[in-house]
Design a protein around this motif. Structure first.
Motif, PDB file in Angstrom:
ATOM      1  N   LYS A  22      49.161  52.602  62.765  1.00  0.00           N
ATOM      2  CA  LYS A  22      50.436  52.861  62.380  1.00  0.00           C
ATOM      3  C   LYS A  22      50.636  54.305  62.148  1.00  0.00           C
ATOM      4  N   ASN A  23      49.810  55.217  62.229  1.00  0.00           N
ATOM      5  CA  ASN A  23      50.258  56.826  62.098  1.00  0.00           C
ATOM      6  C   ASN A  23      50.770  57.187  63.390  1.00  0.00           C
ATOM      7  N   LYS A  24      50.677  56.446  64.299  1.00  0.00           N
ATOM      8  CA  LYS A  24      51.232  56.651  65.922  1.00  0.00           C
ATOM      9  C   LYS A  24      52.698  56.618  65.739  1.00  0.00           C
ATOM     10  N   LYS A  25      53.126  55.648  64.818  1.00  0.00           N
ATOM     11  CA  LYS A  25      54.778  55.497  64.790  1.00  0.00           C
ATOM     12  C   LYS A  25      55.368  56.456  63.652  1.00  0.00           C
ATOM     13  N   PHE A  26      54.638  57.201  62.994  1.00  0.00           N
ATOM     14  CA  PHE A  26      55.043  57.995  61.800  1.00  0.00           C
ATOM     15  C   PHE A  26      56.220  58.913  61.946  1.00  0.00           C
TER      16      PHE A  26
END
Length: 143
Positions: free
Chosen positions: A84-88
């Motif tokens: 999810k962090n990749k789309k932060f």
């Protein structure tokens, strides 16, 4: 990896965790969301066999007390958080973007009135306890 050399804000002035041999406490952060993963390893824990009447410090509770944003001890859950962090994107309003040496940087603006920023701030401010001696949290209710 960034290693903290002091932990008085977490484990007290003497920086002692009682009741363990071979103790290693790792705290990992996702770079954008600041989701935390705590991994605790030790070779021996006092009182685990019932032979001693005292108890070892509850490390997870000590960390919970200073981590208003919470953390996980589940590695698989943390790996999901890293995805999810990749789309932060930071909370707030994008005010500027610029490119330097082929990388694009974004600048965001937000206030404590934004609940998502408040949540992010709660996860962010734990760093001051790990890296600034005698630090305390910022009162986000103080105008």
């Amino acid at each position: 990896a960034v290693v903290s050399t002091q932990s008085t804000g977490v484990f007290g002035e003497k920086e002692v965790i009682f009741g363990y041999k071979g103790l290693k406490v790792d705290v990992f952060f996702a770079s954008g969301t600041l989701t935390q993963y705590v991994k605790i390893d030790y070779t021996e824990k006092i009182g685990a066999d019932g032979a001693v009447s005292c108890e070892a410090d509850n490390i997870l509770q000590l960390l919970s007390d200073i981590t208003p944003g919470g953390f996980t001890t589940d590695y698989v859950e943390f790996m999901g958080a890293l995805e999810k962090n990749k789309k932060f994107h930071p909370p707030g309003t994008l005010v500027e973007s610029y490119t330097k040496k082929g990388k694009t940087y974004d600048v965001y603006y937000s206030t404590f009135e934004d609940e998502k920023f408040r949540e992010f701030h709660n996860r962010l401010q734990v760093f001051i306890l790990w890296y600034i001696e005698s630090a305390s949290y910022i009162d986000d209710e103080d105008p």
